[in-house]
Write an enzyme that holds these catalytic residues in place. Structure first.
Site, PDB file in Angstrom:
ATOM      1  N   HIS A 193      -7.216   6.282  10.168  1.00 11.78           N
ATOM      2  CA  HIS A 193      -6.076   5.708   9.451  1.00 11.78           C
ATOM      3  C   HIS A 193      -6.582   4.945   8.220  1.00 11.78           C
ATOM      4  O   HIS A 193      -6.847   3.754   8.273  1.00 11.78           O
ATOM      5  CB  HIS A 193      -5.295   4.778  10.379  1.00 11.78           C
ATOM      6  CG  HIS A 193      -3.952   4.409   9.843  1.00 11.78           C
ATOM      7  ND1 HIS A 193      -3.002   3.786  10.604  1.00 11.78           N
ATOM      8  CD2 HIS A 193      -3.390   4.569   8.623  1.00 11.78           C
ATOM      9  CE1 HIS A 193      -1.911   3.575   9.879  1.00 11.78           C
ATOM     10  NE2 HIS A 193      -2.134   4.032   8.669  1.00 11.78           N
TER      11      HIS A 193
ATOM     12  N   ARG B  57       3.439   7.391  11.308  1.00 10.85           N
ATOM     13  CA  ARG B  57       2.910   6.931  12.585  1.00 10.85           C
ATOM     14  C   ARG B  57       2.706   8.141  13.497  1.00 10.85           C
ATOM     15  O   ARG B  57       3.546   9.045  13.539  1.00 10.85           O
ATOM     16  CB  ARG B  57       3.850   5.921  13.276  1.00 10.85           C
ATOM     17  CG  ARG B  57       3.899   4.557  12.601  1.00 10.85           C
ATOM     18  CD  ARG B  57       2.557   3.831  12.677  1.00 10.85           C
ATOM     19  NE  ARG B  57       2.583   2.518  12.046  1.00 10.85           N
ATOM     20  CZ  ARG B  57       2.209   2.273  10.801  1.00 10.85           C
ATOM     21  NH1 ARG B  57       1.810   3.259  10.008  1.00 10.85           N
ATOM     22  NH2 ARG B  57       2.235   1.043  10.324  1.00 10.85           N
TER      23      ARG B  57
ATOM     24  N   GLN C 127      -4.303   3.843  18.451  1.00 15.58           N
ATOM     25  CA  GLN C 127      -5.355   3.669  17.457  1.00 15.58           C
ATOM     26  C   GLN C 127      -6.247   2.502  17.856  1.00 15.58           C
ATOM     27  O   GLN C 127      -5.710   1.422  18.130  1.00 15.58           O
ATOM     28  CB  GLN C 127      -4.744   3.434  16.063  1.00 15.58           C
ATOM     29  CG  GLN C 127      -4.047   4.664  15.534  1.00 15.58           C
ATOM     30  CD  GLN C 127      -3.616   4.566  14.080  1.00 15.58           C
ATOM     31  OE1 GLN C 127      -3.247   5.557  13.484  1.00 15.58           O
ATOM     32  NE2 GLN C 127      -3.636   3.385  13.505  1.00 15.58           N
TER      33      GLN C 127
ATOM     34  N   ASN D 269       0.808  -1.215   0.000  1.00 17.49           N
ATOM     35  CA  ASN D 269       0.000   0.000   0.000  1.00 17.49           C
ATOM     36  C   ASN D 269       0.846   1.271   0.000  1.00 17.49           C
ATOM     37  O   ASN D 269       0.361   2.340   0.354  1.00 17.49           O
ATOM     38  CB  ASN D 269      -0.989   0.003   1.169  1.00 17.49           C
ATOM     39  CG  ASN D 269      -0.313  -0.190   2.517  1.00 17.49           C
ATOM     40  OD1 ASN D 269       0.920  -0.185   2.632  1.00 17.49           O
ATOM     41  ND2 ASN D 269      -1.113  -0.361   3.568  1.00 17.49           N
TER      42      ASN D 269
END
Length: 401
Positions: free
Chosen positions: A333, A285, A314, A147
């Site tokens: 995210h 991050r 998260q 990704n």
């Protein structure tokens, strides 16, 4: 036979999709550096389906159960009474995504006597205590490059959205207004601006390539300098330190891994070295930035905007200050979990599992830890240590949701 525990984000609030806006995905055979896409022997899903949520199951159930293994899929991952914690004592493999990470702390690893492998469905294994994994001689793997382009596209979108003040302008339309002056008082062109990336690996370099047509001045910091031919092709300026780079940049995009050396890299001191009114885009991050330092910089005007889709922990608690700070463009995210990316990382997880169960080597590109040491791409990108500290705060999300 193995128990595989897969931690995925929740289904859409209106239920798992029965149809999708598009019928298919563009066909891609190789990544820009020549690496082939995942090559499992088979897949049990249609590319373009929602695979990253609980009902999607990464398309793994048929494969695992037909081979006698047990698959447990859950979104309940935080706190001592979570499904994840209850399943740890019997789990041989833990799979999760960076977008909804199963924080595999040293404590959780110690509670998992049968654990052999931790897999990231995506890129980034910082939600695992890598030192604890090394000490236990676990295998840690991720689906490298699956990704990276997805994230780089998201970065470019966020840079343009911040600099052109897109989100507040859109909101005036939704409110029924036509407030041109309110919109343009924070709107600029990116042409001629200086933009720098912290790290120029697969994502950072892809961002630079996509920004070149905008006639921006391109800068980068990376401990591994790019080939001279690439620097000349993109007219890049390399900086020996992050501090040196941020002093000249109007926009800084963060694309480095999280490990102890990069944790809270962007604190009050680093931000003070930036131009007043600079922008930060962080899709790497959340913990690379000091949470409260970002808020202070936006409130004081030292930063003109901050955007990203990465938080710590998260999911972010409802009272996380990045939800309400001024001049932000935050999203959950999502940068690396487009439907296109999901097809690649689900296939990559299947490939890793096939190799593991069949006793074949896992690709070096996918390895982070193996045999008691950093391995493969992990030896290039990570430092031994623990970046999971404080992840227990994620339990607050359950209390305030």
């Amino acid at each position: 036979m193995a128990k595989v525990v897969c931690v995925l984000y929740d289904d859409p609030v209106d239920g798992y999709p029965k149809s999708y806006p598009r019928d298919d995905l563009p066909k891609i055979d190789r990544y820009p550096d020549g690496q082939t896409l995942p090559t499992p022997k088979a897949i049990d899903f249609k590319p373009g389906a929602l695979l990253g949520s609980v009902s999607g199951e990464l398309g793994l159930r048929k494969y695992l159960e037909s081979n006698g293994h047990t698959l447990v899929v859950t979104s309940d991952k935080d706190g001592a009474n979570s499904v994840l914690d209850r399943e740890l004592p019997d789990a041989e493999i833990i799979i999760s995504q960076p977008f909804w990470p199963a924080y595999m702390t040293a404590e959780r690893i110690a509670k998992s006597p049968k654990l052999k492998m931790i897999v990231t469905a995506g890129i980034g294994s910082d939600h695992t205590d890598l030192q604890a994994a090394i000490d236990r001689k676990l295998t840690v793997a991720e689906v490298t490059f699956c990704n990276s382009i997805s994230v780089s596209e998201h970065v470019v979108m966020m840079i343009l959205s911040l600099v052109r003040n897109y989100i507040p302008s859109y909101q005036w339309v939704v409110k029924g207004g036509w407030n041109i002056a309110d919109c343009v008082t924070r709107s600029y062109d990116v042409e001629g601006m200086h933009v720098g990336t912290v790290a120029a690996g697969r994502i950072g370099l892809a961002v630079l390539r996509r920004l070149k047509p905008f006639d921006m001045h391109l800068h980068y910091f990376d401990r591994h300098r790019l080939p001279e031919a690439v620097e000349k092709e993109l007219n890049l300026t390399w900086h020996p330190t992050v501090e040196d780079m941020v002093k000249v940049c109007d926009v800084v995009t963060i694309n480095c891994p999280l490990h102890p050396e990069t944790e809270h890299l962007f604190d009050d001191k680093m931000i003070s070295k930036m131009k007043r009114g600079a922008f930060i885009v962080n899709t790497a991050r959340g913990k690379i930035c000091d949470r409260d330092a970002i808020v202070r910089a936006l409130e004081s005007g030292q930063l003109a905007g901050y955007a990203g889709d990465v938080w710590f922990p998260q999911p972010a608690p409802k009272d996380h200050p990045w939800r309400s700070m001024p001049h932000h463009g935050m999203t959950p995210h999502i940068s690396g979990t487009s439907l296109s990316a999901q097809a690649r990382y689900a296939a990559g997880v299947r490939e890793i599992l096939e190799c593991y169960f069949e006793g074949r080597p896992i690709r070096d590109e996918y390895l982070i830890v193996e045999g008691g040491k950093l391995a493969g791409v992990g030896a290039h990108s990570y430092s031994a240590g623990n970046a999971t500290s404080g992840s227990e705060e994620a339990a607050k999300f359950k209390k305030s949701a």
